[in-house]
Design an enzyme around this catalytic site. Structure first.
Site, PDB file in Angstrom:
ATOM      1  N   GLU D  78       0.914  -1.116   0.633  1.00  0.00           N
ATOM      2  CA  GLU D  78       0.377  -0.321  -0.235  1.00  0.00           C
ATOM      3  C   GLU D  78       0.642   1.390   0.445  1.00  0.00           C
ATOM      4  O   GLU D  78       0.532   2.190   0.402  1.00  0.00           O
ATOM      5  CB  GLU D  78      -0.822  -0.145   1.010  1.00  0.00           C
ATOM      6  N   HIS D  97       0.335   4.979   8.364  1.00  0.00           N
ATOM      7  CA  HIS D  97      -1.541   4.418   7.865  1.00  0.00           C
ATOM      8  C   HIS D  97      -1.492   3.375   8.603  1.00  0.00           C
ATOM      9  O   HIS D  97      -0.377   2.516   8.875  1.00  0.00           O
ATOM     10  CB  HIS D  97      -1.456   3.733   6.656  1.00  0.00           C
ATOM     11  N   HIS D 167     -11.565  -1.243   6.637  1.00  0.00           N
ATOM     12  CA  HIS D 167     -10.569  -0.709   6.295  1.00  0.00           C
ATOM     13  C   HIS D 167      -9.354   0.108   7.600  1.00  0.00           C
ATOM     14  O   HIS D 167      -8.756  -0.287   8.254  1.00  0.00           O
ATOM     15  CB  HIS D 167      -9.591   0.172   5.958  1.00  0.00           C
TER      16      HIS D 167
END
Lengths: 265, 265, 265, 265
Positions: D78, D97, D167
């Site tokens: 990612e 993240h 997510h």
């Protein structure tokens, strides 16, 4: 033989680290005590996470929250929380300002914090709220100005803990040991109240039980027992404790130890 | 070769520390056992946080909760909880009084604690409440007087755990190992019940499952397995365990070990 | 050079300890793998808390759950959970039975466990329930008899996890690494689902996302990354890791490592 | 004297481990910084759990998320999350993240994350959502393609945190220290908001308080205090800290330290 001041600096530094080790303080918040020989001063660390505070970080402040001997390091922005309470409350000799995870939900929701078990009775008969918006409108929420600290001290009144809306809590005590006991057990009480609320009902202590249980648990025996527990846990966390070398504790004497009398005013 | 009494003192000191290490006891609460050779006495620590209790802290008490050989150190204020249960219940040989965070919400809300999974079946068919207000009106909530302990023992009745309103719980067992198993797994069960309640429904074990699962899990095999687990975890926490030096355990023998028989009456 | 069997014993012992270190297993529960060279056998520890399982505790069992070489130590009472799944599912090479605190609320309430974030997609399209009452009426809730294990395996069907009412969960995987990933991340997913439910709504992954995300996260890269993480955390917990001596990891190779192929059937 | 690049690699590796140590990152997620001298590059680890990231794991990437010097080890799938934000936001120099347990309930339920105490004000005026279904239909939920990262960056807009449905979250900062502060305190804020919701009401900071408190807490003093706290906690967790040898910290200077200026663009 260390001076009374040095002993006090050791003790308040230790209390900062003990309360942090119990999860009630994190990078922010602070614990202070009134000066052991000069009631016009209090002892507070320079700006540092409570978990890291050492005796050499502790400095003297006037009750107007001016540092007596200026230093280069940063100071806590919210020292007036402590100074103004020491001014307003001659009976108070220790103060803790914190943002404990179990207490904040009450500060956020406005739900009333109540004593729900005997060890939480030390929060007292009344837990007032203080909302910076009332006197000051929109602010940084930081209690940095003397008038903000004075407003908070007025909200605390004769009580032992004040919940600051959208911020945290400030706790007072007549001794550092009592302040530590009240700070930690109020946080435990709050966590239990939240869970009980989830089960459908909260049936708290009544006023008489609150007074009786509060008095009982703040007697030297229970306070000493809890203080030793948190103190040894701190030693373990700091790597200064080994089972094999543990000095057997002599145990708390039945008559109040001289050590505690030094902090009582 | 240590005497039976010394072995018992080691074991009950260890049980205090094990249950504290599992988060069920904090600065307050206590674990005791009936004297290994004299059923008219029990063994209890002087006043000290359970996490810190050492064998040399363990003293003998009569069932009237008088210390057999007086010491200078403070004693637990609530020893009558234990003495009165040992009087009322000849089948009970170990008692734990605690304020576990997962159990208190039931003591506060009055919600019924139920067995919700097989390992919680050891809490038994019925979990009675005791409320000091019923017999004693407004108190400190501390069970200090013999009549208060006797009242609590009556509320416990033939059951294995009694929830004390606005206070905590008291758990009984026929052996120290069974008492330890029941104390810890009742706390785990309570935590799961609170979460299940949040999901909308609690479907507990029925009476037959409670009895069958309770009996199964209190057999020597499961109890020994859990005891070893909590014991090694305590060793790790106390810095007395190293992977490289771990002595391979011989494993529990299929026939009940003599060690457990010593505690069974 | 250790044999395949010895390597397998090391690995499954380690998986037991890793999953226990992540809080999913406590004194009870177990992790097994199918024998590396004989699909008619599986490897399981003798009765011992998963956190304590060492390679020398691992023994061979037939798929009827009889130990190949009898030992004196106790065996797990619920080994048929594993044997019957290995019989019913030739694609399954690793099984975990646990009572994770975040999963039990679903087993207690009957609420449906759903994939709520990408890492939870590995729980699969369907999470069936199994209730011992359906086929067996009132029991100890322990899955000890072959017919009970066979009933549970039928409830699992072609799925990857079955929730056992009032008991816990059983998870399957095609490899030990996949089983470990699924076991831990299903528990994390469950905890998040409970909290989201408290906020008012649970909007899960749809069927396509579940399939796509499940496949993605079970590829060698993510599985290896998580396995290294839990493995190092176990080393830290066991005192076998020191920052200064940390061997820089070579990193997972872009092509699937031979090591993982050995476990894939 | 280590180069700026080497210092940056040390610092971002350390930030990965610090945020993981605070429970916000687990096996997955990542922290990156923009290259200290080339704004067209950023620094990111090869694929490894954040808790394990060392300086030698840190590599340079173009803003198109191509590694500058190819390596054999796997890369994070990612990385476009970071590259696309660095492209879209010249003011951003650090990105995290994560899938923090306290934040996911908001990503799952769609409930609005709000600043509920002063330390959470750093989450900013608006916390947008991004749902991969909107632009991409059914996916693995992994943000792997440049267009997915660009879509996420558009959803982030001029804000500081974007919640990714089903997510996790992505957080931005103008410096690594600010990014670390915002990441951890947003997670703490989220946990408190969930609990306050359970008590019946959430009364958040208003827009002015959010702006004022956010600015205050991102000044050098508070950020340095929190950074030192998390940094020492990391040292303790990695076994690199001993109370006896603790170097007394000089304390943060009242004027912003040069060290922080190096990260500010």
């Amino acid at each position: 033989m260390p001076s009374k001041l040095d002993q006090a600096r050791d003790l308040v530094a230790r209390a900062n680290r003990m309360i942090a080790n119990e999860g009630v303080l994190d990078a922010f918040g602070h614990v202070t005590i009134r000066h052991p020989t000069d009631p016009g001063r209090y002892l507070m660390s320079r700006s540092r996470a409570p978990e890291l505070v050492q005796p050499e970080d502790i400095h003297e402040f006037t009750l107007d929250s001016h540092i007596v001997k200026p230093i280069e390091a940063r100071l806590y922005g919210e020292r007036v929380i402590h100074g103004e309470i020491y001014k307003a409350r001659p009976d108070v000799n220790a103060v803790c300002h914190h943002h404990a995870p179990s207490i904040l939900p009450f500060c956020i929701s406005g739900a009333e914090l109540k004593p729900v078990y005997h060890l939480g009775a030390t929060l007292g008969a009344t837990v007032p709220f203080w909302d910076s918006r009332d006197d000051f409108g929109d602010t940084t929420l930081i209690v940095a100005k003397p008038e903000e600290g004075a407003s908070l001290a007025r909200a605390l009144g004769p009580n032992w803990i004040v919940l600051m809306r959208r911020h945290g809590a400030t706790v007072a005590g007549t001794t550092l040991e009592e302040l530590t006991f009240r700070t930690i057990y109020t946080a435990r009480n709050a966590a239990m109240q939240i869970q009980a609320h989830g089960l459908g009902a909260v049936s708290p202590l009544n006023a008489a039980e609150t007074r009786l249980a509060g008095e009982y648990n703040l007697r030297p025996g229970p306070v000493a027992r809890a203080w030793e527990y948190w103190s040894v846990r701190l030693d373990k966390a700091e790597g200064n404790w080994r089972a094999a070398k543990a000095k057997p504790s002599r145990g708390s004497r039945k008559r109040p130890a001289k050590k505690f009398k030094r902090k009582t005013r």
